[in-house]
Design an enzyme around this catalytic site. Structure first.
Site, PDB file in Angstrom:
ATOM      1  N   ARG A 191      -9.862  14.658  13.112  1.00 54.18           N
ATOM      2  CA  ARG A 191      -9.601  15.721  12.122  1.00 54.18           C
ATOM      3  C   ARG A 191     -10.833  16.582  11.904  1.00 54.18           C
ATOM      4  O   ARG A 191     -11.955  16.082  11.932  1.00 54.18           O
ATOM      5  CB  ARG A 191      -9.197  15.103  10.773  1.00 54.18           C
TER       6      ARG A 191
ATOM      7  N   GLU B 299     -19.613   0.293   8.452  1.00 54.58           N
ATOM      8  CA  GLU B 299     -19.966  -1.128   8.475  1.00 54.58           C
ATOM      9  C   GLU B 299     -20.699  -1.531   9.749  1.00 54.58           C
ATOM     10  O   GLU B 299     -21.513  -2.439   9.735  1.00 54.58           O
ATOM     11  CB  GLU B 299     -18.684  -1.984   8.378  1.00 54.58           C
TER      12      GLU B 299
ATOM     13  N   ARG C 137       0.870  -1.170   0.000  1.00 55.89           N
ATOM     14  CA  ARG C 137       0.000   0.000   0.000  1.00 55.89           C
ATOM     15  C   ARG C 137       0.914   1.228   0.000  1.00 55.89           C
ATOM     16  O   ARG C 137       1.814   1.345   0.824  1.00 55.89           O
ATOM     17  CB  ARG C 137      -0.851   0.011   1.268  1.00 55.89           C
TER      18      ARG C 137
ATOM     19  N   GLU D 219      -9.165  -3.606   1.487  1.00 56.22           N
ATOM     20  CA  GLU D 219      -8.093  -2.986   0.696  1.00 56.22           C
ATOM     21  C   GLU D 219      -6.967  -3.978   0.423  1.00 56.22           C
ATOM     22  O   GLU D 219      -6.370  -3.960  -0.652  1.00 56.22           O
ATOM     23  CB  GLU D 219      -7.565  -1.748   1.433  1.00 56.22           C
TER      24      GLU D 219
ATOM     25  N   MET E  83     -15.874   6.034  17.877  1.00 57.36           N
ATOM     26  CA  MET E  83     -17.313   6.225  17.724  1.00 57.36           C
ATOM     27  C   MET E  83     -18.122   5.432  18.739  1.00 57.36           C
ATOM     28  O   MET E  83     -19.151   5.900  19.215  1.00 57.36           O
ATOM     29  CB  MET E  83     -17.687   5.811  16.306  1.00 57.36           C
ATOM     30  N   ARG E  84     -17.626   4.246  19.089  1.00 56.16           N
ATOM     31  CA  ARG E  84     -18.389   3.421  20.047  1.00 56.16           C
ATOM     32  C   ARG E  84     -18.529   4.137  21.379  1.00 56.16           C
ATOM     33  O   ARG E  84     -19.613   4.183  21.965  1.00 56.16           O
ATOM     34  CB  ARG E  84     -17.688   2.070  20.270  1.00 56.16           C
TER      35      ARG E  84
ATOM     36  N   HIS F  34      -8.037   6.879   0.343  1.00 57.62           N
ATOM     37  CA  HIS F  34      -8.929   5.713   0.470  1.00 57.62           C
ATOM     38  C   HIS F  34      -9.370   5.212  -0.905  1.00 57.62           C
ATOM     39  O   HIS F  34     -10.411   4.556  -1.023  1.00 57.62           O
ATOM     40  CB  HIS F  34     -10.228   6.045   1.262  1.00 57.62           C
TER      41      HIS F  34
HETATM   42  P1  ADP Z   1      -9.166   3.088  10.390  1.00 56.64           P
HETATM   43  O1  ADP Z   1      -9.448   4.337   9.636  1.00 56.64           O
HETATM   44  O2  ADP Z   1      -8.182   3.272  11.506  1.00 56.64           O
HETATM   45  O3  ADP Z   1      -8.916   1.876   9.520  1.00 56.64           O
HETATM   46  P2  ADP Z   1     -11.644   1.738  11.017  1.00 56.64           P
HETATM   47  O4  ADP Z   1     -12.170   1.654   9.633  1.00 56.64           O
HETATM   48  O5  ADP Z   1     -11.240   0.477  11.696  1.00 56.64           O
HETATM   49  O6  ADP Z   1     -10.518   2.821  11.181  1.00 56.64           O
HETATM   50  O7  ADP Z   1     -12.794   2.424  11.908  1.00 56.64           O
HETATM   51  C1  ADP Z   1     -12.615   2.728  13.239  1.00 56.64           C
HETATM   52  C2  ADP Z   1     -13.900   3.365  13.764  1.00 56.64           C
HETATM   53  O8  ADP Z   1     -14.978   2.411  13.645  1.00 56.64           O
HETATM   54  C3  ADP Z   1     -13.828   3.764  15.222  1.00 56.64           C
HETATM   55  O9  ADP Z   1     -14.382   5.053  15.409  1.00 56.64           O
HETATM   56  C4  ADP Z   1     -14.733   2.741  15.895  1.00 56.64           C
HETATM   57  O10 ADP Z   1     -15.334   3.236  17.040  1.00 56.64           O
HETATM   58  C5  ADP Z   1     -15.747   2.489  14.814  1.00 56.64           C
HETATM   59  N1  ADP Z   1     -16.486   1.270  15.100  1.00 56.64           N
HETATM   60  C6  ADP Z   1     -16.057  -0.006  15.110  1.00 56.64           C
HETATM   61  N2  ADP Z   1     -17.030  -0.845  15.514  1.00 56.64           N
HETATM   62  C7  ADP Z   1     -18.104  -0.065  15.788  1.00 56.64           C
HETATM   63  C8  ADP Z   1     -19.449  -0.317  16.252  1.00 56.64           C
HETATM   64  N3  ADP Z   1     -19.846  -1.539  16.536  1.00 56.64           N
HETATM   65  N4  ADP Z   1     -20.274   0.738  16.386  1.00 56.64           N
HETATM   66  C9  ADP Z   1     -19.865   1.977  16.107  1.00 56.64           C
HETATM   67  N5  ADP Z   1     -18.637   2.284  15.674  1.00 56.64           N
HETATM   68  C10 ADP Z   1     -17.775   1.280  15.520  1.00 56.64           C
END
Ligand code: ADP
Length: 399
Positions: free
Chosen positions: A241, A334, A91, A385, A284-285, A180
């Site tokens: 950000r 997702e 990547r 990816e 986010m969680r 992305h």
């Molecule tokens: P990165 O950009 O580091 O690859 P990811 O695509 O793994 O990040 O996304 C991370 C985000 O996804 C975090 O904010 C995390 O809280 C959120 N996330 C993961 N699982 C859940 C969930 N079950 N509900 C809400 N947000 C989630």
């Protein structure tokens, strides 16, 4: 055919070993805290075998050496010898205007990649370190570079230009590139496969909502706009950000708070977004949990986050003259039904008949979340990816 995919960051290396013929990931893992006292190497084999090693890994070359040795380890490995690895796919974050697709890495390509460092000083150097390390350890193996920016190279000039003096674009290549791209490409194509639609004839909006977040308008198989710009700070509100911000705010704060360029950069990249507004977390969680408990700033952060995505969807529908499919991906896209629902609410005027009931139960799997009669289809597609990097690598070395 076996392909090793590497994603080299400043202090980490993520990897996946693919068996392309069997279409499986044989092993995957990560080296973390490179250069720090206690580096960690985690390897998960597809049969459930797990290893965690803690030891000093001072640089990327040694990190990659450890990964390779683990892959041929007699107890925890997946291969008999290095000879089984047919190619390595990397990547690479920034390809500037020099790369509009994945490429076989040659000395000339490395030279061009080095010319892109100015535009991604934090990301491209570790990517290049990974390439150099493989060249040192496995000098005869072909390597392929897959760029985050490549898919967006089809944007028209009026979408990628900033309204700054044109000479500055000519002098420094300052323009919007987007990131992305590998994810936007994968999920837009995959959505069409799932829905049995012709990718070359659709208007698709892809929402990659992770820690970093971006949205793209994909028309007739090509990216025609995306929310990130010269750097990944533009566009949507993200974990830490700002996303889009009036530049005047920056000048004002630099003046009032005595910020130099480094501090201003840290403010917009590391201290803002969901973390900055909620004061709780960039995750986010945690913010969703706080909102449920009645935290007002958490609620504000989520409302701002969702509103920004909604506005971009409206903008991209306008840019493409409509929309056929809206795709959600990335950790949040997702896994957070609440986020998807808030974003999609009120899009009846666009022709989206959202299915709240189906949406509620969907986490991390491919699923249509609009009603069967909906004119616009909303769908969740987990991104992959690494798979794209493996497939591109396979295609290029098979030529
Ligand atoms: P990165 O950009 O580091 O690859 P990811 O695509 O793994 O990040 O996304 C991370 C985000 O996804 C975090 O904010 C995390 O809280 C959120 N996330 C993961 N699982 C859940 C969930 N079950 N509900 C809400 N947000 C989630």
């Amino acid at each position: 055919m076996k392909i090793l995919v590497l994603n080299c960051g400043s202090s980490s290396i993520k990897y996946q070993l693919f068996d392309i013929d069997k279409k499986i990931v044989m092993a995957k893992g990560i080296v973390e805290k490179i250069g720090l006292e206690e580096s960690i190497l985690k390897n998960n084999r597809n049969d459930g075998d797990k290893v965690l090693v803690t030891e000093e890994i001072p640089n990327h070359t040694i990190g990659i050496e450890k990964i390779l040795n683990l892959l041929i380890d007699k107890d925890h490995g997946s291969l008999k010898s290095f000879d089984e690895i047919n190619a390595v796919g990397h990547r690479v974050v920034h390809g500037a205007e020099k790369f509009n697709s994945s490429v076989l890495i040659t000395d000339e390509v490395v030279k061009k990649m080095k010319e892109c460092i100015d535009l991604a000083p934090l990301h491209n150097p570790p990517n290049l370190k990974g390439i150099a390390a493989i060249k040192e350890i496995l000098p005869n193996i072909p390597q392929v570079g897959v760029f985050d920016t490549a898919f967006h190279q089809t944007m028209p000039d009026y979408a990628y230009m900033y309204a700054i003096p044109f000479e500055l674009y000519e002098k420094y290549s300052i323009r919007r590139y987007g990131f992305h791209g590998t994810s936007h490409r994968y999920v837009s194509q995959r959505a069409c496969e799932i829905l049995n639609l012709d990718f070359k004839k659709q208007k698709i909006i892809t929402c990659h909502l992770g820690n970093g977040a971006s949205i793209a308008a994909v028309k007739n198989g090509k990216s025609v706009d995306t929310s990130m710009g010269l750097t990944p700070v533009e566009g949507l509100m993200m974990g830490t950000r700002t996303g889009d911000l009036d530049l005047g705010v920056m000048f004002y704060l630099m003046n009032k708070e005595n910020l130099d360029v480094k501090a201003a950069n840290a403010l917009v990249n590391k201290k803002s977004g969901v973390l900055g507004i909620s004061g709780i977390s960039s995750d986010m969680r945690e913010v969703e949990e706080a909102e449920v408990k009645g935290n007002k700033r958490a609620k504000l952060a989520l409302s701002m986050y969702n509103y920004r995505v909604k506005k971009y969807i409206g903008a991209y529908a306008a840019a493409m003259g409509g929309v056929d499919v809206i795709v959600f991906t990335g950790g949040i896209g997702e896994n957070s039904p609440e986020t998807r629902e808030e974003i999609c609410k009120g899009f009846e005027f666009l022709g989206l008949d959202f299915d709240s009931n189906v949406n509620k139960g969907i986490r991390g799997k491919e699923m249509v979340i609009s009603k069967p009669e909906s004119k616009v289809i909303a769908i969740v597609v987990p991104t992959d990816e690494e798979l794209v990097i493996a497939q591109d690598t396979f295609e290029i070395i098979s030529k």
